[in-house]
Design an enzyme around this catalytic site. Structure first.
Site, PDB file in Angstrom:
ATOM      1  N   SER A 109       0.812  -1.217   0.000  1.00 27.48           N
ATOM      2  CA  SER A 109       0.000   0.000   0.000  1.00 27.48           C
ATOM      3  C   SER A 109       0.844   1.265   0.000  1.00 27.48           C
ATOM      4  CB  SER A 109      -0.950   0.004   1.200  1.00 27.48           C
ATOM      5  OG  SER A 109      -0.232  -0.161   2.408  1.00 27.48           O
ATOM      6  N   ASP A 332      -3.633   6.142  11.655  1.00 27.02           N
ATOM      7  CA  ASP A 332      -2.725   5.712  10.594  1.00 27.02           C
ATOM      8  C   ASP A 332      -1.480   6.589  10.598  1.00 27.02           C
ATOM      9  OD1 ASP A 332      -1.406   4.857   8.363  1.00 27.02           O
ATOM     10  OD2 ASP A 332      -3.085   5.129   6.966  1.00 27.02           O
ATOM     11  N   HIS A 335       0.823   5.288   6.427  1.00 28.60           N
ATOM     12  CA  HIS A 335       0.655   5.881   5.106  1.00 28.60           C
ATOM     13  C   HIS A 335       0.806   7.397   5.191  1.00 28.60           C
ATOM     14  CE1 HIS A 335      -1.523   1.978   5.013  1.00 28.60           C
ATOM     15  NE2 HIS A 335      -0.845   1.870   3.889  1.00 28.60           N
TER      16      HIS A 335
END
Length: 356
Positions: A109, A332, A335
């Site tokens: 990702s 998160d 990311h």
């Protein structure tokens, strides 16, 4: 004559000494510097390269501004190397150079993060040109027909094979059978590390196969090195450097422990609004970085390392944190917001592509 010979000998010795001290460079080529050593500089006029309003296909998880992030300073930092100038990303030049060509990101990702950043940068360059975005299973393909350019993403978290077994998923660290999809492309940008570290419920494999042996558990760093060597062997065997340029995206750091950047009382990236000024207190990620460097150094085919770890470690402010979706229920710090840090990764990629 003796004086002349002595002077001539002295000149030769001096020339040899200089050749040892000063790195060799081709005729007419400017001395190269390390683009990955530098600092983040606030620049409200030149950054970001695009806004979420000008990139309609940003994935929700990366769209921090739309998810309610109130501070926007993170959008306006540019990377400045210490000893040279980083070329500004020129989307028109990029499109001219890659007219009719295919670029593929291969990885997890975080590759998705970088791939989407590049598609936004190119769309912002030619906003009136039609584009196509097709997603099918693990493959995504962004094209701009006016330029015949294709920017693809192949989701493959480990690069090596992860297959279904009778008793559960098996990670085969010595096998790459899905590599045919990587062949015949103009540029490949690989990435892996993030999923190698997981244990317990988040671990994607139940068994690890190394050679003829099967393991229920395995040292994560050693497994990573074995898998990376298998990838390196695939590149050495299958890539023609005259036709395909190969990059490896360095280790992208997370920010879940303040002790890794000199703030031991900080739990994660929540509420961070400014980059670190220097790398003095940075820790973590040294071991996987060393593995990547060691494996690439021993390869026969050229691979350019986008060594983005340290510069990204400085950006504790660059993650979605609570703003990964509208509910603000997650956290998160892995990311990156878009626009944001991955745009600089692509600026560095562009700088590498335009080198002679």
């Amino acid at each position: 004559m003796g004086i002349i010979r002595y002077s001539h000998l002295l000149a030769i010795l001096l020339s040899l000494l200089i050749s040892f001290i000063i790195p060799h460079q081709a005729n007419g080529e400017k001395p190269r510097c390390n683009l990955f050593q530098g600092s983040w500089v606030f620049n409200n006029h030149s950054y970001p390269f695009y806004y979420n309003s000008t990139c309609p296909f940003i994935t929700k998880e990366f769209n921090c501004e739309s998810n309610g992030r109130p501070d926007l300073l993170y959008l306006h930092y540019g990377w400045k190397p210490h000893a040279c100038t980083l070329p500004r990303f020129d989307g028109h030049d990029f499109l001219r150079r890659y007219r009719g060509k295919k670029i593929m990101f291969v990885g997890d990702s975080l590759s998705y993060n970088q791939w989407q950043s590049l598609t936004c940068m190119l769309h912002a360059t030619v906003p009136n040109s039609p584009y196509s975005l097709v997603r099918k299973e693990s493959l995504s393909n962004f094209t701009i027909p006016d330029y015949g350019i294709s920017i693809m993403l192949s989701r493959n978290a480990f690069l090596v094979d992860l297959v279904k077994g009778k008793a559960g998923p098996v990670l085969k660290v010595n096998s790459i059978k899905g590599g045919d999809a990587w062949k015949g492309l103009d540029t490949l940008i690989f990435n892996t590390w993030h999923w190698w570290t997981y244990k317990g419920a988040l671990q994607k494999w139940k068994y690890l196969e190394a050679g003829t042996r099967i393991f229920r558990d395995f040292n994560r760093l050693e497994a990573f090195e074995m898998g990376l060597k298998t990838w390196a062997q695939w590149v050495d065997t299958n890539v023609d450097p005259s036709k395909t340029k190969v990059f490896f995206q360095g280790i992208s750091p997370s920010h879940y422990r303040g002790s890794e950047w000199g703030e031991p009382n900080v739990k994660n990236c929540a509420g961070q609004t400014h980059p670190l000024k220097n790398s003095h207190n940075l820790t973590g990620f040294a071991e996987p970085r060393a593995v990547v460097r060691s494996v690439i150094k021993k390869m026969r085919k050229p691979v350019y390392l986008l060594d983005i770890t340290m510069l990204s470690q400085l950006r504790k402010d660059g993650h979605p944190s609570y703003y990964t979706d509208g509910s603000r229920s997650g956290m998160d710090c892995t990311h990156w917001c878009l626009a944001g840090v991955p745009d600089t990764w692509n600026q560095l990629l562009y700088a590498a592509l335009i080198q002679k």
